[in-house]
Design an enzyme around this catalytic site. Structure first.
Site, PDB file in Angstrom:
ATOM      1  N   CYS A   1      -0.165   4.489  11.204  1.00 32.92           N
ATOM      2  CA  CYS A   1      -0.042   5.741  11.963  1.00 32.92           C
ATOM      3  C   CYS A   1      -1.275   5.880  12.845  1.00 32.92           C
ATOM      4  O   CYS A   1      -1.865   6.946  12.963  1.00 32.92           O
ATOM      5  CB  CYS A   1       0.177   6.943  11.054  1.00 32.92           C
TER       6      CYS A   1
ATOM      7  N   CYS B   1       0.885  -1.170   0.000  1.00 32.73           N
ATOM      8  CA  CYS B   1       0.000   0.000   0.000  1.00 32.73           C
ATOM      9  C   CYS B   1       0.917   1.213   0.000  1.00 32.73           C
ATOM     10  O   CYS B   1       1.234   1.759   1.053  1.00 32.73           O
ATOM     11  CB  CYS B   1      -0.891  -0.009   1.230  1.00 32.73           C
ATOM     12  N   ALA B   2       1.360   1.630  -1.166  1.00 26.21           N
ATOM     13  CA  ALA B   2       2.615   2.385  -1.239  1.00 26.21           C
ATOM     14  C   ALA B   2       2.509   3.897  -1.339  1.00 26.21           C
ATOM     15  O   ALA B   2       3.432   4.607  -0.955  1.00 26.21           O
ATOM     16  CB  ALA B   2       3.433   1.873  -2.421  1.00 26.21           C
ATOM     17  N   ALA B   3       1.414   4.421  -1.910  1.00 23.83           N
ATOM     18  CA  ALA B   3       1.383   5.851  -2.201  1.00 23.83           C
ATOM     19  C   ALA B   3       1.160   6.672  -0.925  1.00 23.83           C
ATOM     20  O   ALA B   3       0.473   6.198  -0.024  1.00 23.83           O
ATOM     21  CB  ALA B   3       0.261   6.139  -3.197  1.00 23.83           C
TER      22      ALA B   3
ATOM     23  N   ASP C   1      -0.819   0.455  -5.343  1.00 24.89           N
ATOM     24  CA  ASP C   1      -1.806   1.299  -4.673  1.00 24.89           C
ATOM     25  C   ASP C   1      -3.090   1.308  -5.485  1.00 24.89           C
ATOM     26  O   ASP C   1      -3.054   1.262  -6.713  1.00 24.89           O
ATOM     27  CB  ASP C   1      -1.298   2.722  -4.445  1.00 24.89           C
TER      28      ASP C   1
ATOM     29  N   LYS D   1       8.066   5.813   1.853  1.00 28.41           N
ATOM     30  CA  LYS D   1       8.694   4.568   2.321  1.00 28.41           C
ATOM     31  C   LYS D   1       9.265   3.780   1.137  1.00 28.41           C
ATOM     32  O   LYS D   1      10.293   3.131   1.257  1.00 28.41           O
ATOM     33  CB  LYS D   1       7.698   3.732   3.125  1.00 28.41           C
TER      34      LYS D   1
ATOM     35  N   ARG E   1      -3.066   9.193  -6.208  1.00 22.16           N
ATOM     36  CA  ARG E   1      -1.947   9.113  -5.265  1.00 22.16           C
ATOM     37  C   ARG E   1      -0.729   8.466  -5.923  1.00 22.16           C
ATOM     38  O   ARG E   1       0.415   8.828  -5.647  1.00 22.16           O
ATOM     39  CB  ARG E   1      -2.367   8.348  -4.008  1.00 22.16           C
TER      40      ARG E   1
HETATM   41  N1  SAM Z   1       3.236   3.741   2.628  1.00 19.88           N
HETATM   42  C1  SAM Z   1       2.768   5.030   2.142  1.00 19.88           C
HETATM   43  C2  SAM Z   1       3.874   6.056   2.319  1.00 19.88           C
HETATM   44  O1  SAM Z   1       4.769   5.854   3.136  1.00 19.88           O
HETATM   45  O2  SAM Z   1       3.850   7.065   1.630  1.00 19.88           O
HETATM   46  C3  SAM Z   1       1.485   5.450   2.814  1.00 19.88           C
HETATM   47  C4  SAM Z   1       0.365   4.447   2.607  1.00 19.88           C
HETATM   48  S1  SAM Z   1      -1.241   4.958   3.152  1.00 19.88           S
HETATM   49  C5  SAM Z   1      -1.147   4.716   4.884  1.00 19.88           C
HETATM   50  C6  SAM Z   1      -2.262   3.633   2.616  1.00 19.88           C
HETATM   51  C7  SAM Z   1      -2.437   3.510   1.115  1.00 19.88           C
HETATM   52  O3  SAM Z   1      -3.053   2.270   0.843  1.00 19.88           O
HETATM   53  C8  SAM Z   1      -3.326   4.558   0.464  1.00 19.88           C
HETATM   54  O4  SAM Z   1      -2.587   5.264  -0.516  1.00 19.88           O
HETATM   55  C9  SAM Z   1      -4.462   3.750  -0.188  1.00 19.88           C
HETATM   56  O5  SAM Z   1      -4.838   4.263  -1.441  1.00 19.88           O
HETATM   57  C10 SAM Z   1      -3.821   2.394  -0.328  1.00 19.88           C
HETATM   58  N2  SAM Z   1      -4.725   1.226  -0.367  1.00 19.88           N
HETATM   59  C11 SAM Z   1      -5.858   1.020   0.333  1.00 19.88           C
HETATM   60  N3  SAM Z   1      -6.367  -0.198   0.069  1.00 19.88           N
HETATM   61  C12 SAM Z   1      -5.520  -0.797  -0.807  1.00 19.88           C
HETATM   62  C13 SAM Z   1      -5.510  -2.071  -1.464  1.00 19.88           C
HETATM   63  N4  SAM Z   1      -6.474  -2.986  -1.254  1.00 19.88           N
HETATM   64  N5  SAM Z   1      -4.487  -2.349  -2.307  1.00 19.88           N
HETATM   65  C14 SAM Z   1      -3.510  -1.435  -2.519  1.00 19.88           C
HETATM   66  N6  SAM Z   1      -3.482  -0.213  -1.936  1.00 19.88           N
HETATM   67  C15 SAM Z   1      -4.483   0.098  -1.096  1.00 19.88           C
END
Ligand code: SAM
Length: 305
Positions: free
Chosen positions: A235, A110-112, A134, A116, A139
């Site tokens: 977080c 879940c990268a955007a 993502d 990280k 994002r």
């Molecule tokens: N790791 C990121 C960073 O350090 O910048 C922050 C991640 S944020 C906490 C969670 C992300 O998970 C969001 O961008 C969201 O769009 C994505 N997300 C939610 N459900 C998901 C899924 N089933 N598969 C992939 N990404 C998902």
């Protein structure tokens, strides 16, 4: 409610992007701009007492500089050029603890927006396979700008639901490392804390839904057949999204165990998960955060050839 700490009271953390520069060059650059460098912090109070044009090296994370509260580097040359990344200290923990070697096969589930991911690429020296998923296309596009500025070249971005990625597929069955930082309540983010909370029942239902999603992600990640290490982070300050998710994941996947990390870190996961880390404004001078490191158990001696 009572305002315990605001973002304006936290030190400002600057991660040095070793894909573009070195600690030494960044320290020299700030010195030439009139900042006084105070060496490496030895205790939390060293961070607390920073003021004016001074800065330190962090005591826990090797590529992290610490500046006084309110210092804003968004317009700074080093930020614009991708030499530094403005990233809270707690959110530097997951990639640092996952520590994939150059050449590794890594997933960021879940990268955007990708701070990280960029840190993972730096740790890997841009060598290996780093796939970042993502669901949110917008994002992800922010993310590709960020990674370009940071000089990341080993990544592959996928606008895809991580839960639908097939762990047995030829593309992914070699994955050895996973960073799992799923959507969470964000209750650890200092700037969000004052927003008027939902009624308790709604809040509870929301946490339950998030925790169920987080556990599905964790269970899914643990199915990759060659997986060696996984870092789970949020977080959030709620145990439902943190210790309870990790405990359930371990119970349902007996082939994995928790690894104790950073013995010198002052704030631990809630009992009995003290191998994990927590972070907070009061104990670590960061946003609220949770991190767990899981490792596949070595094959038992009976299974060994
Ligand atoms: N790791 C990121 C960073 O350090 O910048 C922050 C991640 S944020 C906490 C969670 C992300 O998970 C969001 O961008 C969201 O769009 C994505 N997300 C939610 N459900 C998901 C899924 N089933 N598969 C992939 N990404 C998902």
């Amino acid at each position: 409610g009572i305002r315990k700490a605001s973002e304006d009271q936290l030190p400002r953390y600057v991660r040095v992007n070793t894909l573009k520069t070195t600690m030494e060059d960044v320290i020299d650059y700030f010195k030439r701009e009139g900042f006084s460098y105070q060496g490496q912090a030895a205790r939390l109070d060293d961070l607390r007492s920073l003021s004016g044009k001074t800065f330190l090296c962090d005591q826990h994370l090797p590529e992290l500089l610490v500046f006084p509260p309110k210092m804003d580097f968004h317009a700074h040359f080093l930020y614009q050029a991708g030499h530094i990344v403005l990233q809270d200290k707690a959110s530097c923990l997951p990639a640092y603890l996952l520590n994939p070697p150059p050449g590794a096969h890594v997933l960021d589930a879940c990268a955007a927006p990708g701070n990280k991911t960029s840190q993972l690429a730096a740790i890997m020296g841009n060598k290996g396979k780093l796939v970042a998923f993502d669901l949110d296309a917008k994002r992800l596009s922010t993310m590709s700008t960020l990674l370009l500025r940071a000089g990341v070249t080993c990544q592959q971005l996928a606008n895809q639901d991580f839960l639908k990625v097939d762990p047995e597929s030829p593309e992914y069955r070699g994955v050895e490392y996973i960073l799992l930082d799923p959507s969470c309540s964000g209750s650890g983010m200092v700037c969000l804390r004052d927003s008027s909370p939902a009624p308790p029942q709604e809040e509870e239902a929301r946490l339950q839904a998030l925790a169920a999603f987080q556990l599905r992600c964790l269970n899914h990640a643990l199915r990759f057949p060659r997986l060696q290490r996984l870092v789970y982070s949020t977080c959030s300050v709620h145990k439902q999204e943190n210790e309870e998710v990790v405990s359930a994941g371990l119970q349902q996947n007996e082939g994995y165990r928790l690894i104790p990390v950073l013995p010198s870190w002052p704030e631990r996961g809630l009992e009995p998960l003290t191998q994990c880390l927590r972070a907070s404004t009061t104990h670590t001078l960061t946003h609220g955060f949770f991190v767990a490191l899981l490792e596949r158990r070595p094959p038992s001696s009976e299974d060994a050839a």
